[in-house]
Design an enzyme around this catalytic site. Structure first.
Site, PDB file in Angstrom:
ATOM      1  CE1 TYR A 144     -25.377  -2.502  14.783  1.00  0.00           C
ATOM      2  CE2 TYR A 144     -24.025  -2.577  12.795  1.00  0.00           C
ATOM      3  CZ  TYR A 144     -24.892  -3.193  13.691  1.00  0.00           C
ATOM      4  OH  TYR A 144     -25.256  -4.492  13.489  1.00  0.00           O
ATOM      5  NE  ARG A 167       9.256  -8.258  -0.099  1.00  0.00           N
ATOM      6  CZ  ARG A 167       8.365  -7.920  -1.017  1.00  0.00           C
ATOM      7  NH1 ARG A 167       7.260  -7.267  -0.663  1.00  0.00           N
ATOM      8  NH2 ARG A 167       8.545  -8.218  -2.276  1.00  0.00           N
ATOM      9  CE  LYS A 223       2.770  -9.231  -5.487  1.00  0.00           C
ATOM     10  NZ  LYS A 223       4.137  -8.744  -5.468  1.00  0.00           N
ATOM     11  CG  MET A 255     -19.745  -8.189   8.849  1.00  0.00           C
ATOM     12  SD  MET A 255     -20.093  -9.630   9.861  1.00  0.00           S
ATOM     13  CE  MET A 255     -19.467  -9.129  11.444  1.00  0.00           C
TER      14      MET A 255
HETATM   15  C1  PLP Z   1       4.503  -7.736  -6.229  1.00  0.00           C
HETATM   16  C2  PLP Z   1       5.827  -7.772  -6.777  1.00  0.00           C
HETATM   17  C3  PLP Z   1       6.113  -7.188  -8.015  1.00  0.00           C
HETATM   18  C4  PLP Z   1       5.123  -6.359  -8.781  1.00  0.00           C
HETATM   19  O1  PLP Z   1       5.040  -5.064  -8.203  1.00  0.00           O
HETATM   20  P1  PLP Z   1       4.094  -3.940  -8.808  1.00  0.00           P
HETATM   21  O2  PLP Z   1       4.449  -2.718  -8.059  1.00  0.00           O
HETATM   22  O3  PLP Z   1       2.700  -4.374  -8.535  1.00  0.00           O
HETATM   23  O4  PLP Z   1       4.380  -3.866 -10.239  1.00  0.00           O
HETATM   24  C5  PLP Z   1       7.367  -7.374  -8.553  1.00  0.00           C
HETATM   25  N1  PLP Z   1       8.307  -8.075  -7.889  1.00  0.00           N
HETATM   26  C6  PLP Z   1       8.089  -8.623  -6.667  1.00  0.00           C
HETATM   27  C7  PLP Z   1       9.168  -9.366  -5.990  1.00  0.00           C
HETATM   28  C8  PLP Z   1       6.841  -8.481  -6.074  1.00  0.00           C
HETATM   29  O5  PLP Z   1       6.624  -9.004  -4.865  1.00  0.00           O
END
Ligand code: PLP
Length: 823
Positions: free
Chosen positions: A719, A591, A493, A768
């Protein structure tokens, strides 16, 4: 190469099974992806650090590969091919290389040392190639695997070999010596650094010298310790009339004594004494490492009896060496593999394999190739072989540059030729480079760097370098922790945690992970569009994305009754059957997920349903990285056990269960269930320092110095005038800022960058698109490379200072920063 398989049974001490041994092998491979594999290939199934190649054997048999060296025969493959069964396939590869090396008898240079091996090898190749047909190790192929592969490339036309040998601990060199058997030894810079694999410097030197057991001459930089080690070495491994040929800056008893070194306009003049004559040699570099490497080359040339004029003429043309193959982003959605300084048959083979592994879906495969020199073959033979290789690799278009390759155009399919680089450049626009993966390979004299610069996408000089080998290493580190049969899903992701989704997904597909995980549907779609075939779970599918999830065969995580009903409705409309879904349970993270009190309704809704199939049931731990919350984790796992068991029993299903993320894998190994979800660990980060040292750094954020200036006491920088110079200060400006993802809090002397291996603190506020650093103590200039993070500072260190976590640092690097992948 043409070797009877029968002869190898005794060479490899192997047990043979299979239909036929009366077969001649003409190619050795360890890469299952190579398009060069064929019926006359002998495939060594290596298993270990990166991958187990035994897994690919059924596929390879289907593709026509008939001969394998294995440590076991994979299920159902018996009788379908020839198998040489050995105890250890790597040892067998090394034995084979040693056997093969013995078929040839010409001078072979063996290079070892702590630094400079690859550069000295490339330069010697350049310096000696007008007079010899040289076989050399490609790039930095100097390991236990790289050395045998290099030696196997020798053919009957070669008359000089140059191979490098790299080791990281004791007992490794003898194996490499057995393969290279150098007749001339070159010890490059030995370094004073403490290497982890050795007790001390002396042990390191002694181990390296073992490469020279059979060398008639040993070339080295004189110093007391090396001299002392050499004395013992020569007593232990005596060779008649062995010559020790040394050089030194300070010791006039060396054979080549350097009296003076003067740096002028980026060049160095060294005055040296050799056989009581004095010479002034001009070297086109000013840094001391390059000067030392050049002197190592000088000794080899002197040993080969070259006259001073030839040495000087050739040395003036030495050039910086690219150490490895890299993929760069090109114009019009092209990718570029820049191998612009080498053109020989062996490195072409390797580069074509690399081209294949980097191939984007639907992209055209293009090779830009110059004339090839000094192959030893007649041009007729050479270009026939090259054309065959290009055809085997299914290259779509070939651009030949040079009179010779042009005259053999008829041999190549789809070739366009040009007499020289200038002519190519004048026609560049009309060639319409577009959505192609382009390999650029040319002899130095063709100056293909000009082509590279035309094709390269023009962005600012900041890049995030991603080391694909380290990703493989980290994957295997975690895989090794899993019980047999436990599957692995890798989370890619947020663009592979900021590192580049597609390239990493491709690598993971090669490593045969079981699942990929993304956060949103569009991330999954772009992976599928890129040709990824692995199943992909979408963690957070919005109902509006359900149609495209179905269209692209993505697999949604379903976390609420509402979402489930919406998905079922579409699934029914589309007449789906057994469409894979994943059920997320909320066991305490709060969550996403079904809570305990919704489980009955979930079961009701799913019961008897045939449009979807529950592929997996999962939950997510909130605190797997913090042992103070140990009890909470256990309560989550217990609740997961309870709820998932209930689902399984009442629905009578058999889904994959999974709950562990990276730190869960490390800290709660008993809860692996049927699968784990690896995330941050793949990218080289662990929450546990004792584990961290086994992971390899994956991403290095690099930039360059745009400008250097001195400011007087009392002047300010940036700045808000937040830095005031208390003394005369040298300031370097670097073109990376908060818009690239560097937190402003890292400025004002909190953070630093590395320039020439030294810390340069950030002064003033980060802008920036730029930041300024104090380089008063660093010898640096415009254009020098700058490391923002990587080995040092690490993202872990940055995260601590910025009161955040490495995840945020990595995923914040903006998409305008070019990603460059290498192995
Ligand atoms: C991101 C995520 C993981 C991986 O977590 P890490 O700590 O990066 O290994 C596993 N399961 C879910 C549902 C996640 O959102």
């Amino acid at each position: 190469m043409s070797i009877n398989l029968k002869n190898l049974i005794s060479v490899l001490d192997a047990k043979w099974t299979g239909p036929d041994t009366d077969i001649f092998i003409d190619h050795i491979s360890i890469d299952s992806r190579s398009l060069q594999n064929g019926s006359k290939t002998l495939f060594f199934a290596l298993s270990g650090a990166n991958n187990d190649a035994h897994l690919y054997i059924p596929e390879l048999i289907e593709k026509g590969v008939q001969n394998f060296v294995v440590h076991h025969i994979p299920k159902n493959s018996e009788g379908k091919a020839n198998f040489l069964v050995v105890k250890n396939t790597l040892t067998a590869l090394q034995q084979f290389a040693g056997y093969y090396r013995d078929l040839f008898d010409f001078p072979v240079l063996g290079l070892t040392g702590s630094n400079g091996k690859t550069i000295v090898k490339e330069w010697l190749n350049f310096l000696l190639s007008p007079d010899y047909n040289i076989i050399r190790s490609p790039k930095s192929y100097n390991s236990q695997v790289g050395v045998p592969l290099s030696v196997i490339a020798i053919n009957e036309k070669h008359n000089l070999g140059i191979f490098e040998a790299g080791i990281s601990t004791v007992n490794e060199m003898s194996k490499l010596e057995n393969i290279i058997k150098p007749t001339i030894g070159v010890l490059t810079n030995i370094g004073s650094a403490h290497d982890e694999g050795f007790e001390n410097l002396e042990q390191k030197i002694k181990e390296k010298l073992l490469l020279f057991k059979k060398s008639k001459v040993i070339i080295y930089q004189k110093n007391e310790l090396v001299d002392q080690c050499l004395r013992t070495f020569c007593e232990e491994y005596p060779i008649k009339d062995r010559v020790l040929f040394s050089w030194s800056f300070g010791d006039s008893s060396a054979d080549v004594f350097i009296l003076e070194k003067e740096i002028k306009n980026e060049k160095t003049i060294v005055q040296y004494q050799y056989q009581s004559d004095f010479f002034d040699l001009e070297i086109p570099f000013s840094d001391s490492a390059s000067v030392e490497n050049t002197i190592s080359c000088l000794l080899v040339l002197l040993y080969f009896n070259y006259d001073f004029e030839t040495i000087q003429n050739r040395m003036q043309m030495l050039y910086p060496v690219e150490m490895r193959l890299e993929v760069k982003n090109g114009i019009n959605n092209c990718s570029i593999i820049d191998d612009s300084y080498s053109s020989d048959f062996q490195s072409l083979k390797i580069a074509l394999d690399f081209l294949e592994s980097q191939q984007k879906r639907n992209a055209t495969k293009t090779v830009i190739l110059s004339d090839i020199f000094q192959s030893g073959f007649s041009n007729e033979e050479l270009y026939s072989k090259v054309a065959q290789l290009i055809a085997d690799n299914k290259v779509n278009r070939v651009i030949g540059i040079g009179k010779t390759i042009a005259s053999f155009a008829a041999k190549f399919p789809n070739i366009i030729t040009f007499e020289n680089t200038a002519e190519f450049i004048s026609k560049f626009e009309s060639l319409n480079f577009n959505n192609e993966t382009i390999l650029i390979k040319g002899a130095r004299s063709f100056q293909f760097e000009e082509i590279v610069s035309l094709l390269e996408e023009k962005t600012h000089e900041t890049v995030l370098e991603i080391n694909l080998n380290s990703i493989s290493h980290n994957l295997n580190f975690f895989k090794a922790k899993l019980n047999p049969a436990v599957k692995i899903m890798v989370m890619v992701k947020a663009f592979g945690y900021g590192n580049g989704g597609l390239e990493i997904a491709k690598l993971l597909e090669h490593h045969k992970v079981d699942y990929l995980g993304v956060a949103f549907a569009d991330e999954g779609i772009s992976l599928k569009n890129g040709g990824i075939k692995l199943p992909i779970m979408v963690l957070n599918p919005e109902s509006t994305s359900f149609p495209s999830i179905i269209q692209y065969q993505l697999e949604p995580e379903i976390y609420s009754i509402k979402g489930l009903k919406a998905f079922l409705k579409i699934a029914r409309e589309k007449n789906l059957k057994d469409f894979p879904i994943h059920i997320k349970l909320d066991t305490g993270m709060h969550r996403l997920g079904f809570e305990e009190n919704t489980i009955d309704e979930l079961i009701e809704t799913l019961k008897g349903n045939t449009t979807v199939q529950v592929k997996s049931v999962l939950s997510h731990l909130a605190t797997s990285d913090e042992m103070k919350h140990y009890d909470f984790v256990i309560s989550q796992i217990n609740l997961f056990e309870k709820l998932s068991s209930k689902l399984i029993a009442e629905l009578n299903i058999n889904p994959i269960r999974h709950i562990l993320n990276t730190s869960g894998i490390s800290n709660f190994p008993a809860a692996q269930y049927n699968m784990v979800r690896l995330g941050i660990g793949l990218y080289g980060v662990s929450n546990d320092p004792s584990e961290q040292k086994y992971l390899e750094n994956v991403s290095t954020l690099k930039s360059i110095i745009s400008q250097v200036r001195k400011i007087p006491t009392g002047d300010s920088v940036g700045y808000g005038r937040r830095f005031m110079a208390e003394k005369e200060t040298k300031i370097a400006t670097i073109p990376i800022g908060y818009a690239d993802g560097i937190a402003r809090l890292w400025g004002n002397q909190v953070g630093y960058v590395m320039i020439r291996n030294q810390k340069a603190f950030i002064v003033g506020s980060i802008c920036m698109d730029m930041l300024m650093v104090d380089v008063s103590e660093i010898d640096c200039k415009e254009g020098d490379s700058v490391i923002i993070f990587g080995e040092s500072p690490t993202v872990i260190e940055m995260a601590e200072a910025l009161k955040t976590i490495p995840y945020e640092i990595l995923t914040s690097i903006s998409q305008r920063v070019k990603r460059v992948f290498f192995r």
